[in-house]
Scaffold this motif. Structure first.
Motif, PDB file in Angstrom:
ATOM      1  N   ILE A 247       0.862  -1.185   0.000  1.00  0.00           N
ATOM      2  CA  ILE A 247       0.000   0.000   0.000  1.00  0.00           C
ATOM      3  C   ILE A 247       0.898   1.235   0.000  1.00  0.00           C
ATOM      4  N   GLU A 248       0.896   1.931  -1.120  1.00  0.00           N
ATOM      5  CA  GLU A 248       1.809   3.063  -1.278  1.00  0.00           C
ATOM      6  C   GLU A 248       1.225   4.365  -0.750  1.00  0.00           C
ATOM      7  N   GLY A 249      -0.112   4.509  -0.796  1.00  0.00           N
ATOM      8  CA  GLY A 249      -0.704   5.787  -0.411  1.00  0.00           C
ATOM      9  C   GLY A 249      -2.101   5.656   0.140  1.00  0.00           C
ATOM     10  N   LEU A 250      -2.625   6.791   0.585  1.00  0.00           N
ATOM     11  CA  LEU A 250      -4.007   6.905   1.031  1.00  0.00           C
ATOM     12  C   LEU A 250      -4.690   7.990   0.210  1.00  0.00           C
ATOM     13  N   MET A 251      -6.006   7.850   0.041  1.00  0.00           N
ATOM     14  CA  MET A 251      -6.792   8.822  -0.716  1.00  0.00           C
ATOM     15  C   MET A 251      -8.070   9.138   0.055  1.00  0.00           C
ATOM     16  N   CYS A 252      -8.533  10.395  -0.066  1.00  0.00           N
ATOM     17  CA  CYS A 252      -9.825  10.738   0.527  1.00  0.00           C
ATOM     18  C   CYS A 252     -10.541  11.777  -0.320  1.00  0.00           C
ATOM     19  N   ILE A 253     -11.866  11.826  -0.133  1.00  0.00           N
ATOM     20  CA  ILE A 253     -12.723  12.850  -0.741  1.00  0.00           C
ATOM     21  C   ILE A 253     -13.563  13.427   0.396  1.00  0.00           C
ATOM     22  N   PRO A 254     -13.204  14.586   0.948  1.00  0.00           N
ATOM     23  CA  PRO A 254     -13.957  15.153   2.069  1.00  0.00           C
ATOM     24  C   PRO A 254     -15.407  15.448   1.684  1.00  0.00           C
ATOM     25  N   PRO A 255     -16.313  15.473   2.672  1.00  0.00           N
ATOM     26  CA  PRO A 255     -17.695  15.869   2.392  1.00  0.00           C
ATOM     27  C   PRO A 255     -17.744  17.252   1.744  1.00  0.00           C
ATOM     28  N   ALA A 256     -18.598  17.397   0.750  1.00  0.00           N
ATOM     29  CA  ALA A 256     -18.646  18.638  -0.029  1.00  0.00           C
ATOM     30  C   ALA A 256     -19.042  19.850   0.802  1.00  0.00           C
ATOM     31  N   ASP A 257     -19.789  19.625   1.868  1.00  0.00           N
ATOM     32  CA  ASP A 257     -20.330  20.748   2.644  1.00  0.00           C
ATOM     33  C   ASP A 257     -19.531  21.038   3.908  1.00  0.00           C
ATOM     34  N   GLN A 258     -18.319  20.486   4.012  1.00  0.00           N
ATOM     35  CA  GLN A 258     -17.518  20.681   5.217  1.00  0.00           C
ATOM     36  C   GLN A 258     -16.152  21.272   4.880  1.00  0.00           C
ATOM     37  N   ASN A 259     -15.547  21.903   5.877  1.00  0.00           N
ATOM     38  CA  ASN A 259     -14.175  22.379   5.746  1.00  0.00           C
ATOM     39  C   ASN A 259     -13.269  21.170   5.495  1.00  0.00           C
ATOM     40  N   PRO A 260     -12.533  21.158   4.390  1.00  0.00           N
ATOM     41  CA  PRO A 260     -11.736  19.966   4.087  1.00  0.00           C
ATOM     42  C   PRO A 260     -10.515  19.792   4.986  1.00  0.00           C
ATOM     43  N   GLY A 261     -10.076  20.871   5.630  1.00  0.00           N
ATOM     44  CA  GLY A 261      -8.838  20.813   6.410  1.00  0.00           C
ATOM     45  C   GLY A 261      -8.783  19.687   7.426  1.00  0.00           C
ATOM     46  N   PRO A 262      -9.792  19.540   8.295  1.00  0.00           N
ATOM     47  CA  PRO A 262      -9.746  18.445   9.267  1.00  0.00           C
ATOM     48  C   PRO A 262      -9.705  17.060   8.625  1.00  0.00           C
ATOM     49  N   HIS A 263     -10.314  16.924   7.470  1.00  0.00           N
ATOM     50  CA  HIS A 263     -10.301  15.629   6.785  1.00  0.00           C
ATOM     51  C   HIS A 263      -8.909  15.333   6.235  1.00  0.00           C
ATOM     52  N   PHE A 264      -8.257  16.346   5.681  1.00  0.00           N
ATOM     53  CA  PHE A 264      -6.887  16.170   5.206  1.00  0.00           C
ATOM     54  C   PHE A 264      -5.954  15.856   6.384  1.00  0.00           C
ATOM     55  N   ALA A 265      -6.169  16.521   7.507  1.00  0.00           N
ATOM     56  CA  ALA A 265      -5.345  16.271   8.690  1.00  0.00           C
ATOM     57  C   ALA A 265      -5.540  14.845   9.199  1.00  0.00           C
ATOM     58  N   LEU A 266      -6.793  14.365   9.162  1.00  0.00           N
ATOM     59  CA  LEU A 266      -7.080  12.996   9.596  1.00  0.00           C
ATOM     60  C   LEU A 266      -6.387  11.986   8.686  1.00  0.00           C
ATOM     61  N   LEU A 267      -6.427  12.215   7.384  1.00  0.00           N
ATOM     62  CA  LEU A 267      -5.768  11.283   6.460  1.00  0.00           C
ATOM     63  C   LEU A 267      -4.267  11.256   6.708  1.00  0.00           C
ATOM     64  N   GLU A 268      -3.693  12.413   6.947  1.00  0.00           N
ATOM     65  CA  GLU A 268      -2.256  12.485   7.221  1.00  0.00           C
ATOM     66  C   GLU A 268      -1.917  11.727   8.510  1.00  0.00           C
ATOM     67  N   LYS A 269      -2.785  11.834   9.504  1.00  0.00           N
ATOM     68  CA  LYS A 269      -2.557  11.135  10.783  1.00  0.00           C
ATOM     69  C   LYS A 269      -2.600   9.618  10.585  1.00  0.00           C
ATOM     70  N   ILE A 270      -3.579   9.145   9.811  1.00  0.00           N
ATOM     71  CA  ILE A 270      -3.676   7.707   9.538  1.00  0.00           C
ATOM     72  C   ILE A 270      -2.443   7.242   8.764  1.00  0.00           C
ATOM     73  N   ALA A 271      -2.029   8.028   7.785  1.00  0.00           N
ATOM     74  CA  ALA A 271      -0.850   7.675   6.979  1.00  0.00           C
ATOM     75  C   ALA A 271       0.393   7.563   7.856  1.00  0.00           C
ATOM     76  N   HIS A 272       0.534   8.497   8.792  1.00  0.00           N
ATOM     77  CA  HIS A 272       1.690   8.465   9.703  1.00  0.00           C
ATOM     78  C   HIS A 272       1.674   7.181  10.535  1.00  0.00           C
ATOM     79  N   GLY A 273       0.485   6.823  11.040  1.00  0.00           N
ATOM     80  CA  GLY A 273       0.361   5.612  11.848  1.00  0.00           C
ATOM     81  C   GLY A 273       0.634   4.345  11.053  1.00  0.00           C
TER      82      GLY A 273
END
Length: 220
Positions: free
Chosen positions: A159-185
């Protein structure tokens, strides 16, 4: 209708600016140009302008245009960025260089089998449903680390990477931060996140690739 080539260079310029603002190395973010729904004649000028990485949502649609485009441009890198059905695994492995939407056990098992059969090994990303949206593909964030471990240990997948598509009606920043946290783990370095409306924000959160379509080709 915007000129796709002019828009391509505008997006590349914006990516470079966002890299500088985020103290990232220039050129560290890959632009995946999303060409879904657009025909080969529309895509060709963008390839001729130097773009080589493209994303498609559907295996069948990609099969109708990319083999012919690749005959002229063999260095194209093609990403599957839409949901993968298990009955399309054979075609996906044959056509795509990167599959960004691994999100369930059945797909992981099918990919493992098919890649060995074809002796062709596309790069694989796990899609995480960061908003836990019922209608959207992707593994639930709470299950992501365990799923990545099973992909590696049970199915023998890299598994080389992770991908996400944040909810259209929400600030994407927290979703990007969550993906980065999972990737780090999970000890994963590649992050595919950010689309036409938020790719500059995603770069600030560590995106290594952004998927941009309408900002280049116009609305579908």
């Amino acid at each position: 209708m915007p000129n796709a080539v002019d828009q391509l260079f505008a997006v590349k310029s914006a990516i470079n600016k966002a890299e500088v603002e985020a103290s990232r190395v220039k050129g560290s973010v890959t632009l995946v140009t999303v060409s879904k729904t657009f025909d080969a004649d529309t895509i060709r000028p963008v390839i001729e302008a130097g773009q080589r990485v493209f994303g498609e949502n559907r295996v069948q649609e990609a099969q109708l245009k990319w083999p012919w485009l690749r005959a002229d441009f063999p260095d194209i890198e093609l990403h599957l960025i839409g949901p993968l059905q298990s009955n399309k695994t054979q075609e996906a492995v044959a056509l795509f260089d990167v599959i960004e939407t691994v999100d369930r056990e059945k797909i992981a098992a099918s990919l493992s089998l098919e890649m060995k059969k074809q002796n062709r090994f596309p790069k694989l990303y796990v899609q995480v449903n960061t908003g836990s949206e019922a209608q959207k593909a992707g593994i639930d964030p709470k299950e992501a680390l365990a799923f990545i471990t099973r992909c590696r240990d049970v199915h023998g997948l890299i598994i080389e990477g992770l991908m996400c598509i944040p909810p259209a009606d929400q600030n994407p920043g927290p979703h990007f931060a969550l993906l980065e946290k999972i990737a780090h783990g999970a000890r994963i370095e590649k992050l595919s996140m950010g689309m036409s409306g938020d790719y500059e924000i995603a770069i600030g959160f560590g995106a290594t690739s952004v998927r941009v379509g309408s900002a280049i080709f116009g609305s579908r």
